[in-house]
Design a protein around this motif. Structure first.
Motif, PDB file in Angstrom:
ATOM      1  N   ILE A 106      15.638  32.350  -3.890  1.00 30.26           N
ATOM      2  CA  ILE A 106      16.250  33.454  -4.226  1.00 30.26           C
ATOM      3  C   ILE A 106      15.808  34.187  -5.447  1.00 30.26           C
ATOM      4  O   ILE A 106      15.597  35.615  -5.657  1.00 30.26           O
ATOM      5  N   ARG A 107      15.295  33.509  -6.426  1.00 33.14           N
ATOM      6  CA  ARG A 107      14.951  33.680  -7.933  1.00 33.14           C
ATOM      7  C   ARG A 107      13.561  34.446  -7.562  1.00 33.14           C
ATOM      8  O   ARG A 107      13.134  35.392  -8.146  1.00 33.14           O
ATOM      9  N   ALA A 108      12.843  33.988  -6.565  1.00 35.35           N
ATOM     10  CA  ALA A 108      11.454  34.622  -6.067  1.00 35.35           C
ATOM     11  C   ALA A 108      11.769  35.931  -5.290  1.00 35.35           C
ATOM     12  O   ALA A 108      10.882  36.833  -5.418  1.00 35.35           O
ATOM     13  N   GLY A 109      12.776  35.969  -4.805  1.00 35.65           N
ATOM     14  CA  GLY A 109      13.046  37.211  -4.037  1.00 35.65           C
ATOM     15  C   GLY A 109      13.571  37.391  -2.728  1.00 35.65           C
ATOM     16  O   GLY A 109      13.657  38.261  -2.180  1.00 35.65           O
ATOM     17  N   ALA A 110      14.016  36.120  -2.223  1.00 36.79           N
ATOM     18  CA  ALA A 110      14.323  35.884  -0.896  1.00 36.79           C
ATOM     19  C   ALA A 110      15.674  36.877  -0.583  1.00 36.79           C
ATOM     20  O   ALA A 110      16.475  36.721  -1.555  1.00 36.79           O
TER      21      ALA A 110
END
Length: 348
Positions: free
Chosen positions: A94-98
């Protein structure tokens, strides 16, 4: 809509591709290599990306991070397909952008529903972006149209003032061009140079409030008449005061202060040095220089080189030295302007 699927398993890749094509009308591209996917996404704008979490070349988190760096992919939905239910793994993704997750082994119906929903959201997002772009373009065109009308009115008004003063309007044109060159030579921004160019023609707008007997007198004015003539700067400032546009506010500064002198002996407020608005300091040189080169009922036109020398000699007394230096730097272009048309008469 276009969909990109990245999975190192060919069987999983084929299955996901078939399901996406069956559930949507999107064009689907597939690859087993994340590096190839990054290359494809550079050449093609995808509207949805599905990426496997565990891959040997680059895992899904690393791929997502690399994709999100690109401005065009900051809002594109990304589905992470993973068999890892670990909470930390999901948080990292999620933090990566998922945007969303699909668990392996996945339910075909669930996968199709998630893909369809995200593509619908993406379509709405693209439509809104297109609408915003269209509106911005329409506003830009409308603003340009308004500015063009404002500029036209200014030039026509300035020429009307010049005709009343016994000129053909060439003076205001030359003063505007020379002022723009001086402003450019002083390093002012192109927008500000343009603003000075457009505002300069109104420097003598206050002359419409001066009696014809004084304005059109064939001989030299008496001290009393000259005092009356000086009032044109105050009249001009009153005409232009409280303007709602930057152009009119700039014109007001110029009309009010273009007869001030660097040494404080000018009028109407005896301002000196940097207390004089820079726009007025610039136009002052252009106005006086063109006046010297113009024939008047009580004087012959000066040769251009003699007027040029007079401007340089007045540096630090009548004119701002920095403005004079810029005038000198732009001399070749100014000289070309003066040679382009016969010099015309100018006011005080």
């Amino acid at each position: 809509m276009r969909v990109l699927i990245v999975d190192d398993s060919r069987s999983s890749l084929a299955m996901i591709g078939t399901l996406v094509e069956a559930a949507t009308s999107a064009d689907v591209d597939t690859t087993t290599r994340p590096s190839e996917a990054l290359r494809l996404s550079q050449a093609t704008q995808y509207d949805l990306v599905l990426v496997d979490h565990v891959m040997p070349e680059m895992d899904g988190v690393e791929f997502t991070t690399a994709l999100r760096v690109r401005p065009s992919y900051q809002l594109v939905p990304i589905i992470m397909v993973t068999s890892d239910m670990d909470r930390n793994t999901r948080i990292e993704a999620i933090r990566a952008g998922a945007t969303d997750f699909v668990n392996k082994p996945f339910d075909p119906t669930e996968l199709q529903a998630r893909v369809a929903n995200l593509l619908s959201l993406r379509a709405a997002q693209v439509e809104l972006a297109d609408r915003a772009t269209w509106l911005a373009r329409e506003v830009e065109l409308a603003t340009a149209h308004l500015l063009a009308r404002e500029e036209e009115i200014i030039w026509r008004l300035a020429r009307a003032i010049e005709y009343r003063d016994g000129d053909t309007g060439e003076h205001v044109s030359r003063v505007a061009q020379i002022s723009q060159l001086i402003a450019s030579g002083m390093g002012l921004s192109s927008e500000r140079c343009r603003m000075i160019y457009l505002a300069a023609p109104l420097h003598d707008i206050g002359k419409i409030g001066i009696a014809d007997a004084i304005l059109g007198k064939p001989g030299k004015l008496t001290p009393e008449e000259f005092a009356t003539m000086r009032e044109h700067v105050t009249i001009g400032a009153r005409i232009l005061e409280n303007g709602s546009s930057e152009l009119i506010r700039t014109a007001e500064l110029i009309a009010q202060s273009h007869h001030e002198r660097w040494d404080g002996t000018g009028y109407p407020d005896k301002l000196s040095g940097n207390d004089i608005p820079v726009e007025a300091r610039i136009v002052a040189i252009a106005d006086v220089f063109d006046a010297l080169c113009s024939e008047r009922p009580y004087k012959a036109a000066w040769p251009v080189d003699k007027a040029y020398a007079e401007v340089l000699a007045s540096s630090g007394s009548h004119f701002d030295p920095a403005c004079v230096e810029a005038f000198q730097d732009k001399w070749r272009e100014i000289e070309a302007i003066m040679g382009a048309a016969p010099a015309a008469a100018v006011g005080f």
